[in-house]
Design an enzyme around this catalytic site. Structure first.
Site, mmCIF file in Angstrom:
data_model
loop_
_atom_site.group_PDB
_atom_site.id
_atom_site.type_symbol
_atom_site.label_atom_id
_atom_site.label_comp_id
_atom_site.label_asym_id
_atom_site.label_seq_id
_atom_site.Cartn_x
_atom_site.Cartn_y
_atom_site.Cartn_z
ATOM 1 N N LYS A 24 0.839 -1.205 0.000
ATOM 2 C CA LYS A 24 0.000 0.000 0.000
ATOM 3 C C LYS A 24 0.874 1.254 0.000
ATOM 4 C CE LYS A 24 -1.844 1.713 3.985
ATOM 5 N NZ LYS A 24 -1.677 3.166 4.114
ATOM 6 N N ASN A 25 1.901 1.264 0.852
ATOM 7 C CA ASN A 25 2.702 2.486 1.000
ATOM 8 C C ASN A 25 3.625 2.741 -0.175
ATOM 9 O OD1 ASN A 25 1.406 2.940 3.345
ATOM 10 N ND2 ASN A 25 3.146 2.536 4.697
ATOM 11 N N CYS A 118 -5.345 7.681 9.658
ATOM 12 C CA CYS A 118 -5.429 7.145 11.018
ATOM 13 C C CYS A 118 -5.092 8.234 12.033
ATOM 14 C CB CYS A 118 -4.450 5.983 11.194
ATOM 15 S SG CYS A 118 -4.897 4.531 10.254
ATOM 16 N N ARG A 123 -0.430 15.037 13.125
ATOM 17 C CA ARG A 123 0.324 14.690 11.905
ATOM 18 C C ARG A 123 0.394 15.918 11.021
ATOM 19 N NH1 ARG A 123 -1.385 8.700 9.889
ATOM 20 N NH2 ARG A 123 0.614 8.830 8.829
ATOM 21 N N ASP A 307 4.568 0.787 11.859
ATOM 22 C CA ASP A 307 3.349 0.141 11.354
ATOM 23 C C ASP A 307 3.226 -1.311 11.806
ATOM 24 O OD1 ASP A 307 2.714 2.484 10.133
ATOM 25 O OD2 ASP A 307 3.134 1.817 8.089
ATOM 26 N N ARG A 399 -8.783 -0.407 4.426
ATOM 27 C CA ARG A 399 -7.876 0.599 3.840
ATOM 28 C C ARG A 399 -6.520 -0.010 3.515
ATOM 29 N NH1 ARG A 399 -6.409 4.715 7.518
ATOM 30 N NH2 ARG A 399 -5.065 5.127 5.762
HETATM 31 C C1 UD1 Z 1 4.444 6.925 6.161
HETATM 32 C C2 UD1 Z 1 3.593 5.695 5.982
HETATM 33 C C3 UD1 Z 1 3.012 5.268 7.317
HETATM 34 C C4 UD1 Z 1 4.124 5.083 8.336
HETATM 35 C C5 UD1 Z 1 5.030 6.298 8.402
HETATM 36 C C6 UD1 Z 1 6.250 6.086 9.269
HETATM 37 C C7 UD1 Z 1 2.775 5.920 3.730
HETATM 38 C C8 UD1 Z 1 1.612 6.143 2.834
HETATM 39 N N1 UD1 Z 1 2.533 5.999 5.041
HETATM 40 O O1 UD1 Z 1 3.602 7.956 6.652
HETATM 41 O O2 UD1 Z 1 2.296 4.047 7.125
HETATM 42 O O3 UD1 Z 1 3.557 4.852 9.608
HETATM 43 O O4 UD1 Z 1 5.498 6.642 7.086
HETATM 44 O O5 UD1 Z 1 6.975 4.983 8.827
HETATM 45 O O6 UD1 Z 1 3.874 5.650 3.269
HETATM 46 N N2 UD1 Z 1 5.950 14.826 10.465
HETATM 47 C C9 UD1 Z 1 5.914 16.164 10.804
HETATM 48 N N3 UD1 Z 1 5.716 17.081 9.803
HETATM 49 C C10 UD1 Z 1 5.547 16.711 8.505
HETATM 50 C C11 UD1 Z 1 5.596 15.337 8.176
HETATM 51 C C12 UD1 Z 1 5.783 14.415 9.174
HETATM 52 O O7 UD1 Z 1 6.050 16.530 11.959
HETATM 53 O O8 UD1 Z 1 5.368 17.598 7.644
HETATM 54 C C13 UD1 Z 1 6.135 13.815 11.547
HETATM 55 C C14 UD1 Z 1 4.899 12.934 11.717
HETATM 56 O O9 UD1 Z 1 3.924 13.552 12.502
HETATM 57 C C15 UD1 Z 1 5.490 11.698 12.366
HETATM 58 C C16 UD1 Z 1 6.868 11.626 11.741
HETATM 59 O O10 UD1 Z 1 7.143 12.901 11.170
HETATM 60 O O11 UD1 Z 1 5.610 11.881 13.761
HETATM 61 C C17 UD1 Z 1 7.000 10.562 10.672
HETATM 62 O O12 UD1 Z 1 6.030 10.769 9.689
HETATM 63 P P1 UD1 Z 1 6.287 10.411 8.144
HETATM 64 O O13 UD1 Z 1 7.544 9.634 8.001
HETATM 65 O O14 UD1 Z 1 6.131 11.673 7.369
HETATM 66 O O15 UD1 Z 1 5.071 9.453 7.878
HETATM 67 P P2 UD1 Z 1 4.083 9.468 6.634
HETATM 68 O O16 UD1 Z 1 4.835 9.757 5.383
HETATM 69 O O17 UD1 Z 1 2.892 10.287 6.963
#
Ligand code: UD1
Length: 435
Positions: A24-25, A118, A123, A307, A399
């Site tokens: 999915k990711n 989720c 986030r 995850d 999902r």
């Molecule tokens: C992706 C994955 C998700 C996984 C996560 C961490 C997909 C579609 N989803 O989510 O399943 O749990 O990586 O491995 O690939 N953050 C900020 N500001 C930002 C962006 C992120 O503070 O602009 C923080 C987030 O709140 C979180 C951390 O960074 O605490 C990691 O998030 P991130 O690696 O960005 O996760 P996703 O890309 O949302």
């Protein structure tokens, strides 16, 4: 359609083979990136998930013709009409933020609202917006909408304060079409990022180092369509391995990527499971009581993935000994613990720490999936628990898992999907052929 639930008759060992679904990711950023490429991209091994249909709907609304047939999705990219992602789609899933990079890359413009997904604590999208700003976009906010506009996109040196997966992916898609070179440091190293770069390179991009901490992107003037196969889903694979470990039995996963799962496989080994790896197959066997490893820390890749934390917590709840789990990636990722405790688990949560005292055996209960991986955790517990369990909140599980109940049944579990308000057997929801 009436809301549905799963009815588990648990406590049977799981035996058999599972073909691992596409990731999915990886599929979601690839679908978004296909928008950048002129012509018809063909993506194989795309998992049939509600998040996939949301991504297809966004593409169609933007004017890219997107069609699904089984696990193959075709996207007509490169000629996008709109640049606004509707708020209703933004709210449906966090990955709608993955359209930010491709829309800026192609149209030099994107209008969006805050993404949903989720509830794992705050986030924010500040790092996404900072990164596209560094590449030349100007960002304003009005009427609850975020407007991003770039007269010109120019390569830049970008150092991330945290190796965010989504931000790394958005930088790849903007920088692929920016003028000059972009050097991204402290990039996320998740295997799904290397998968996205392989697809973009097949489309004519010039990206090197993806999957490592420093990624260099040489901008090109345009990208063309390509045919590509999505990598295997390491989190779904880990979910089935945890289920086999918790319920006992023997599993063979086919079509897996064990090389991407080292931190996961070492936790299963530490818990006392017997594992074997041969090419794209992972074998697991377990009988008796699992041992809880003393400590488990979630980390960006190559650390143990956040995850997989909920599925592993469910597995450890059925073991013996005590494990201290520390969630370092998200603030609030223990919503599944309440359901596990209803099933007899002994887990104490304090902030980002969960102390799991293995109770050896769980009992059936009526529980609700709090989020995607939390729902998977409750499914694992229900399959291992003695007696009947009801699992509600299936929209979360749909999902991220293709035919969650069907896989359990193929392994000898007894799971039925049925409507909540009427008795009797239910059937899987119809799968859209074209979105
Ligand atoms: C992706 C994955 C998700 C996984 C996560 C961490 C997909 C579609 N989803 O989510 O399943 O749990 O990586 O491995 O690939 N953050 C900020 N500001 C930002 C962006 C992120 O503070 O602009 C923080 C987030 O709140 C979180 C951390 O960074 O605490 C990691 O998030 P991130 O690696 O960005 O996760 P996703 O890309 O949302």
């Amino acid at each position: 359609m009436a809301e549905e639930m799963l009815r588990f008759r648990g406590g049977r060992p799981l035996r058999g083979e599972v073909t691992v679904q596409g990731a999915k990711n990886s599929a979601l950023p690839l679908l978004a990136a296909a928008l950048l490429c002129s012509g018809e991209s063909i993506l194989h091994n795309v998992p049939r998930l509600t998040d996939t249909w949301t991504a297809c709907r966004i593409l169609n609304r933007l004017g890219c013709r997107c069609r699904a047939a089984g696990n193959t999705v075709t996207v007509q990219g490169g000629d996008v009409g709109g640049c606004e992602i509707p708020d209703a789609d933004m709210r449906k899933m966090r990955s709608s933020i993955m359209f930010l990079g491709p829309l800026i890359g192609l149209k030099h413009a994107c209008i969006l609202t805050m993404p949903g997904g989720c509830e794992l604590g705050p986030r924010p999208i500040d790092m996404h917006l900072d990164a596209v700003r560094r590449l030349g976009a100007q960002i304003t906010e009005s009427g609850g909408k975020i407007h991003c506009q770039a007269a010109r996109l120019r390569g830049a040196k970008i150092a991330l304060s945290y190796p965010s997966v989504g931000v790394t992916e958005n930088v790849l898609t903007v920088a692929a079409l920016a003028e000059g070179e972009t050097v991204l440091t402290n990039a996320a190293r998740e295997p799904e990022i290397a998968d996205l770069a392989r697809f973009l390179n097949a489309c004519g991009a010039r990206i090197s180092g993806a999957g490592e901490g420093t990624v260099v992107i040489e901008g090109v003037s345009q990208l063309h369509a390509a045919e590509y196969t999505v990598m295997p889903d390491r989190i779904a694979a880990m979910t089935w391995l945890c289920a086999g470990a918790a319920a006992g039995g023997e599993l063979c996963l086919r079509g897996a990527a064990p090389g991407d799962m080292e931190s996961c496989l070492s936790v299963l080994e530490a818990a006392g499971c017997r594992l074997g790896v041969c090419g794209d197959r992972i074998y697991l066997s377990h009988s008796g009581v699992l041992r809880c490893p003393r400590r488990l820390l979630t980390m960006p890749y190559p650390g143990f993935p956040t995850d997989a934390q909920a599925p592993v917590t469910a597995m450890l709840a059925t073991g013996s000994g005590t494990c201290v789990v520390e969630e370092t990636v998200f603030e609030s990722r223990y919503k599944h613990v309440g359901g596990l405790m209803q099933m007899g688990a002994d887990i104490r949560v304090s902030g980002r720490i969960a102390v799991v005292n293995g109770v050896r055996a769980l009992h059936g209960a009526d529980v609700t999936a709090p989020d995607l991986r939390g729902g998977a955790a409750l499914g694992i517990a229900a399959a291992a628990a003695e007696g009947e369990s009801l699992l509600r909140g299936l929209h979360h599980i749909d999902r991220g898992y293709e035919d969650f109940a069907g896989v359990f049944n193929s392994l000898g579990a007894e799971v039925r999907r049925c409507p909540i308000l009427s008795a009797g057997g239910g059937k899987m929801p119809a799968e859209p052929q074209s979105c």
